[in-house]
Design a protein around this motif. Structure first.
Motif, PDB file in Angstrom:
ATOM      1  N   ASP A  87      14.492   7.771  39.441  1.00 23.19           N
ATOM      2  CA  ASP A  87      15.835   8.036  39.959  1.00 23.19           C
ATOM      3  C   ASP A  87      15.911   7.768  41.448  1.00 23.19           C
ATOM      4  N   ASP A  88      14.741   7.529  42.054  1.00 28.34           N
ATOM      5  CA  ASP A  88      14.678   7.222  43.486  1.00 28.34           C
ATOM      6  C   ASP A  88      15.463   5.931  43.731  1.00 28.34           C
ATOM      7  N   PRO A  89      16.479   5.972  44.649  1.00 26.44           N
ATOM      8  CA  PRO A  89      17.311   4.789  44.856  1.00 26.44           C
ATOM      9  C   PRO A  89      16.501   3.540  45.230  1.00 26.44           C
ATOM     10  N   THR A  90      15.314   3.717  45.837  1.00 22.39           N
ATOM     11  CA  THR A  90      14.504   2.547  46.192  1.00 22.39           C
ATOM     12  C   THR A  90      14.092   1.784  44.937  1.00 22.39           C
ATOM     13  N   TYR A  91      13.866   2.528  43.857  1.00 29.02           N
ATOM     14  CA  TYR A  91      13.310   1.887  42.659  1.00 29.02           C
ATOM     15  C   TYR A  91      14.308   1.714  41.527  1.00 29.02           C
ATOM     16  N   LYS A  92      15.377   2.534  41.567  1.00 32.19           N
ATOM     17  CA  LYS A  92      16.225   2.667  40.387  1.00 32.19           C
ATOM     18  C   LYS A  92      16.667   1.315  39.787  1.00 32.19           C
ATOM     19  N   THR A  93      17.353   0.511  40.618  1.00 29.91           N
ATOM     20  CA  THR A  93      17.892  -0.751  40.080  1.00 29.91           C
ATOM     21  C   THR A  93      16.775  -1.692  39.676  1.00 29.91           C
ATOM     22  N   GLU A  94      15.734  -1.740  40.517  1.00 27.25           N
ATOM     23  CA  GLU A  94      14.667  -2.706  40.245  1.00 27.25           C
ATOM     24  C   GLU A  94      13.838  -2.273  39.023  1.00 27.25           C
ATOM     25  N   ASP A  95      13.689  -0.946  38.841  1.00 30.37           N
ATOM     26  CA  ASP A  95      13.018  -0.453  37.633  1.00 30.37           C
ATOM     27  C   ASP A  95      13.743  -0.956  36.398  1.00 30.37           C
ATOM     28  N   ALA A  96      15.079  -0.803  36.444  1.00 25.77           N
ATOM     29  CA  ALA A  96      15.869  -1.206  35.282  1.00 25.77           C
ATOM     30  C   ALA A  96      15.698  -2.700  35.034  1.00 25.77           C
ATOM     31  N   PHE A  97      15.695  -3.474  36.140  1.00 28.57           N
ATOM     32  CA  PHE A  97      15.561  -4.922  36.010  1.00 28.57           C
ATOM     33  C   PHE A  97      14.208  -5.294  35.388  1.00 28.57           C
ATOM     34  N   MET A  98      13.135  -4.690  35.915  1.00 27.92           N
ATOM     35  CA  MET A  98      11.804  -5.031  35.413  1.00 27.92           C
ATOM     36  C   MET A  98      11.634  -4.571  33.965  1.00 27.92           C
ATOM     37  N   MET A  99      12.262  -3.464  33.624  1.00 29.57           N
ATOM     38  CA  MET A  99      12.159  -2.996  32.237  1.00 29.57           C
ATOM     39  C   MET A  99      12.861  -3.963  31.301  1.00 29.57           C
ATOM     40  N   LYS A 100      13.981  -4.499  31.800  1.00 25.41           N
ATOM     41  CA  LYS A 100      14.710  -5.462  30.972  1.00 25.41           C
ATOM     42  C   LYS A 100      13.833  -6.702  30.752  1.00 25.41           C
ATOM     43  N   ILE A 101      13.209  -7.166  31.843  1.00 27.71           N
ATOM     44  CA  ILE A 101      12.339  -8.343  31.760  1.00 27.71           C
ATOM     45  C   ILE A 101      11.223  -8.093  30.739  1.00 27.71           C
ATOM     46  N   ARG A 102      10.605  -6.926  30.890  1.00 27.80           N
ATOM     47  CA  ARG A 102       9.489  -6.618  29.982  1.00 27.80           C
ATOM     48  C   ARG A 102       9.950  -6.519  28.535  1.00 27.80           C
ATOM     49  N   GLY A 103      11.137  -5.917  28.353  1.00 27.49           N
ATOM     50  CA  GLY A 103      11.687  -5.794  27.006  1.00 27.49           C
ATOM     51  C   GLY A 103      11.849  -7.168  26.374  1.00 27.49           C
ATOM     52  N   ILE A 104      12.415  -8.121  27.160  1.00 30.28           N
ATOM     53  CA  ILE A 104      12.639  -9.467  26.623  1.00 30.28           C
ATOM     54  C   ILE A 104      11.293 -10.129  26.313  1.00 30.28           C
ATOM     55  N   MET A 105      10.340  -9.945  27.236  1.00 29.67           N
ATOM     56  CA  MET A 105       9.026 -10.554  27.029  1.00 29.67           C
ATOM     57  C   MET A 105       8.367  -9.973  25.779  1.00 29.67           C
ATOM     58  N   GLU A 106       8.492  -8.679  25.634  1.00 31.20           N
ATOM     59  CA  GLU A 106       7.860  -8.018  24.505  1.00 31.20           C
ATOM     60  C   GLU A 106       8.457  -8.501  23.182  1.00 31.20           C
ATOM     61  N   ALA A 107       9.787  -8.650  23.182  1.00 29.93           N
ATOM     62  CA  ALA A 107      10.448  -9.091  21.960  1.00 29.93           C
ATOM     63  C   ALA A 107      10.023 -10.506  21.568  1.00 29.93           C
ATOM     64  N   ASN A 108       9.578 -11.283  22.568  1.00 28.62           N
ATOM     65  CA  ASN A 108       9.191 -12.668  22.301  1.00 28.62           C
ATOM     66  C   ASN A 108       7.678 -12.865  22.400  1.00 28.62           C
ATOM     67  N   LEU A 109       6.937 -11.767  22.246  1.00 21.56           N
ATOM     68  CA  LEU A 109       5.498 -11.809  22.524  1.00 21.56           C
ATOM     69  C   LEU A 109       4.770 -12.862  21.689  1.00 21.56           C
ATOM     70  N   ASP A 110       5.134 -12.984  20.430  1.00 21.25           N
ATOM     71  CA  ASP A 110       4.390 -13.914  19.571  1.00 21.25           C
ATOM     72  C   ASP A 110       4.941 -15.338  19.638  1.00 21.25           C
ATOM     73  N   ASN A 111       5.967 -15.550  20.457  1.00 18.18           N
ATOM     74  CA  ASN A 111       6.588 -16.873  20.545  1.00 18.18           C
ATOM     75  C   ASN A 111       5.934 -17.684  21.655  1.00 18.18           C
ATOM     76  N   GLU A 112       5.121 -18.651  21.246  1.00 21.23           N
ATOM     77  CA  GLU A 112       4.362 -19.429  22.226  1.00 21.23           C
ATOM     78  C   GLU A 112       5.286 -20.241  23.126  1.00 21.23           C
ATOM     79  N   ASP A 113       6.449 -20.615  22.571  1.00 17.03           N
ATOM     80  CA  ASP A 113       7.358 -21.477  23.332  1.00 17.03           C
ATOM     81  C   ASP A 113       8.233 -20.706  24.316  1.00 17.03           C
ATOM     82  N   PHE A 114       8.152 -19.369  24.241  1.00 14.60           N
ATOM     83  CA  PHE A 114       8.986 -18.576  25.149  1.00 14.60           C
ATOM     84  C   PHE A 114       8.520 -18.771  26.591  1.00 14.60           C
ATOM     85  N   GLY A 115       9.485 -19.018  27.482  1.00 16.25           N
ATOM     86  CA  GLY A 115       9.100 -19.235  28.886  1.00 16.25           C
ATOM     87  C   GLY A 115      10.254 -18.921  29.818  1.00 16.25           C
ATOM     88  N   ILE A 116      10.177 -19.457  31.037  1.00 21.26           N
ATOM     89  CA  ILE A 116      11.157 -19.089  32.083  1.00 21.26           C
ATOM     90  C   ILE A 116      12.599 -19.413  31.679  1.00 21.26           C
TER      91      ILE A 116
END
Ligand code: ADP
Length: 726
Positions: A616-645
């Motif tokens: 909840d610390d304002p320094t991290y709040k928005t960026e935490d959410a952003f990185m979690m979103k990134i990780r979520g997408i990566m995780e959902a595509n973990l077995d997809n070799e073609d997944f990339g930038i």
């Protein structure tokens, strides 16, 4: 609500009571006394008539006695300018004694048709006087006559004509009109008190507005002063440190800033002089068209830099008339610089000038632009001192709000008139009419051309050509990208000189352009002014903070407002630091570098693959959410070799460059590096926590080539994936 008839009567009374130069309080008293006397005049006439019809000569005589005083009073009152209370006091004093006389004649208090009530309204009416003592004297006299009449009662006998029935009728009638009259006086008194309270309230509001205007002026003036001062101090330091490099450029900038300061001070002094009536007019007979042409010409470079088409349309080639060239120069410069300053790039502005049509003795100059115009609600006030129009977003262009006030005063000094006509989104026309005369000394007009040098600051005229970016020599140099958002060209030059060794720079002239460039370049840090045209720094900051693509960028606000409130506002909205002008260059450099370094805490948080929880610390709040979103997408595509930038960009709605820059600054890794490490981290977890074989895990985490998996895994963890299973 007052009926129309009463309103008209009051309006009529206003006009007949007015005498030029009369004091307002006296005027109000005159009106009250006149209305009071008028009302009693009607009542007395009614009573006299009734006495006549009921065959009561004594009442008729009493009525005539009163009217002989009231009617002359009504006639002379409009002509009186002073001593109204004394004159009316005398009349009322006599009225009390006349009443006393008639009460005795009619046999005492109770048989005199209610004359004893007359004194009550007299006393109430005297309360409008400015002197309490007069009321007290009237009151004592009245009471004395009543008591004396009561004491003399045994010696008095009632008149035979006044039968008990007639006496009762008059008693009631007299009491009723006196009571009604008294009621009217009381209501009038109350409504006047109300008006007074409203006036007091309005005055308090006016004072408060004046106070706010002063504070606004103070803030604006500080801003106007601090920017040139920052440049002067900064340039002086640079010249001292590196004279060979900065002597020429630096002294020129110091000169320009000095001229700007002088302009502002001159404006303020001129206004003070004009208002004190201490500014003389130096009229000469000269060619006004010629001077106007020079003046319009001198604004052409400013117009060109704003891509505004500026035209001079004279009604005739030459026109000789008496006028003060200095004053005209000030007037036109103010109007023209507004027509350019408040206009939109790419529009037009024009100056028309010539004698008015036949039968008129005016020379008319009009300055027209097709800019944003002025809302009708502001129009009546734009000539007021310090009046500046807040834009829809609540912010303003730079300026002091003195320009048009000064212009109007100068036009008035030249015995002319100025008017404005403006339509929102269509444009604005200011029209100046100057009286034509040809009596002053004839003067050569060759000297006009040096007005430009004398009066108009060079930097103001040429200062709008903007920098776009300092040569970006490539990011491989390791320098961070700094976005500077600032509307003063000279200050930008100075900042560039100070910071170019440490940063790669991008520039923007206002918050809107600043935000666009922040999106385009995703800089490592932003340095922004607060007060800027179009979009100010705070609004830009809001946009930067609420956009995922830019939310991580540290922002330093640079402001002339040293007051604590605006700092708090900036910090509250997410500014990382505040620097007030004038600032010290070393401090600025240090601040910028330190802020970039502070981003390391973010990198530590996000670079490792370990799990973190949303903070909840304002320094991290928005960026935490952003990185979690990134990780979520990566995780959902973990077995997809073609997944990339490319797929990730689509997932978060960013361009490749934006994602690359943001990722680099949050994790110090490229997206691909991070993705591989994330896959390996997941593989490692599975190796530890599941019974799947290494090749199954490689497949699950998107490594379709087992030997590639083993190689990169060993590189990251220092041992082969199989060793977990052994
Ligand atoms: P300032 O120093 O703020 O320019 P002025 O007295 O010259 O003060 O102008 C007062 C206000 O009138 C300005 O703040 C601006 O909003 C408005 N104004 C003046 N001229 C124009 C114009 N040509 N177009 C639109 N608005 C204008």
């Amino acid at each position: 609500m007052k009926s129309r008839g009463v309103g008209r009567l009051l309006g009529w009374i206003d006009t007949i009571m007015f005498i030029p130069g009369i004091d307002e309080n006296i005027l109000a008293m005159k009106k009250n006394v006149w209305l009071g006397s008028f009302g009693s005049g009607i009542a007395i006439s009614g009573m006299t008539l009734l006495g006549y019809f009921l065959d009561l000569p004594v009442i008729v005589s009493y009525g005539f006695a009163l009217l002989s005083l009231t009617i002359p009073a009504l006639i002379i009152l409009p002509f009186l300018k002073k001593n109204i209370d004394l004159i009316f006091f005398s009349i009322q004093f006599i009225l009390i004694w006349i009443t006393f006389f008639f009460m005795l004649r009619m046999g005492g208090l109770l048989t005199s048709a209610g004359l004893l009530f007359t004194g009550i309204s007299i006393i109430f009416m005297s309360t409008t006087y400015q002197n309490n003592r007069l009321t007290i004297i009237l009151f004592s006299t009245y009471i004395t006559t009543l008591i004396t009449t009561a004491l003399l009662q045994p010696k008095l006998s009632p008149l035979p004509q006044m039968t008990p029935a007639k006496n009762l009728l008059f008693f009631t009638v007299n009491f009723t009109w006196q009571a009604g009259y008294t009621l009217l006086l009381i209501i009038n008194n109350i409504s006047q008190k109300k008006k007074l309270a409203e006036a007091k309230h309005a005055e308090a509001l006016r004072l408060q507005e004046l106070d706010e205007a002063k504070t606004r002026l103070f803030t604006n003036i500080t801003h106007e002063f601090r920017t040139p001062l920052t440049i002067i101090l900064g340039m002086a330091r640079l010249i001292r440190e590196k004279p060979e490099e900065w002597l020429e450029d630096g002294t020129e900038k110091i000169g320009n800033s000095g001229k700007n300061l002088l302009n502002l001070v001159n404006q303020m002094l001129d206004l003070a002089k004009l208002e004190a009536g201490a500014m003389p007019l130096h009229n000469f007979q000269q060619d006004i068209i010629l001077q106007l042409r020079y003046l319009v010409d001198s604004f052409s470079s400013m117009a060109i830099s704003r891509k505004i088409r500026l035209e001079f349309i004279p009604g005739t080639d030459h026109f000789l008339m008496d006028y003060d060239a200095d004053k005209l120069m000030h007037i036109l410069s103010n109007l023209l610089s507004n027509a350019l300053k408040y206009n939109v790039d790419g529009n037009y502005a024009e100056v028309k000038a010539g004698p008015a049509g036949q039968g008129e003795n005016d020379f008319v100059i009009s300055v027209t632009d097709n800019g944003p115009g002025i809302n009708p609600e502001h129009l009546p006030y734009i000539f007021d001192r310090f009046y500046r129009i807040e834009k829809d977003n609540g912010k303003q262009e730079s300026g002091s709000g003195l320009g048009l006030t000064l212009t109007k005063e100068l036009v008035r000094l030249m015995k002319g008139t100025i008017s404005v006509c403006s339509l929102p989104d269509k444009g604005t026309t200011f029209t100046v009419c100057l009286p034509i005369s040809n009596q002053a000394l004839l003067r050569e007009t060759a000297g006009f051309s040096d007005f430009r040098e004398r009066w108009i600051s060079e930097s103001y005229l040429s200062g709008h050509e903007r920098k776009t970016s300092s040569g970006r020599k490539g990011e491989e140099s390791g320098r961070h990208i700094l976005l500077i958002v600032e509307d003063s060209n000279d200050l930008v030059d100075y900042l560039e000189a100070v910071l170019r060794d440490d940063f790669l720079m991008e520039f923007a002239v206002n918050g809107k352009e600043g935000f666009d460039k922040a999106l385009e370049f995703v800089p490592d840090i932003i340095l922004s002014d607060v007060m800027m045209p179009e979009m100010d720094g705070i609004t830009m900051l809001d946009k930067i903070r609420s956009d995922e693509r830019t939310s991580h960028i540290p922002v330093v606000m640079l402001t002339a407002k040293a007051d604590i409130a605006s700092r708090l506002e900036g910090i509250g909205r997410g500014a990382d630091a505040y620097m007030s002008k004038p600032f010290h260059e070393e401090e600025l450099k240090l601040r910028l570098t330190k802020l970039i370094e502070q981003r390391n805490t973010l990198r530590q948080r996000y670079a490792s693959m370990g799990v973190f929880t949303q903070s909840d610390d304002p320094t991290y709040k928005t960026e935490d959410a952003f990185m979690m979103k990134i990780r979520g997408i990566m995780e959902a595509n973990l077995d997809n070799e073609d997944f990339g930038i490319n797929q990730l960009c689509r997932g978060v709605g960013m361009s490749r460059a934006q994602l690359y820059r943001k990722f680099k600054s949050l994790t110090d890794k490229t997206v691909n590096e991070y993705l591989i490490q994330f896959r390996l981290y997941k593989a490692n977890e599975m190796l530890k926590n599941t019974s799947l074989t290494a090749s199954e895990i490689a497949w699950e985490t998107g490594f379709k080539n087992l030997s590639h998996f083993s190689r990169v895994y060993r590189k990251m963890y220092g041992h082969s994936p199989g060793s977990h299973r052994n």
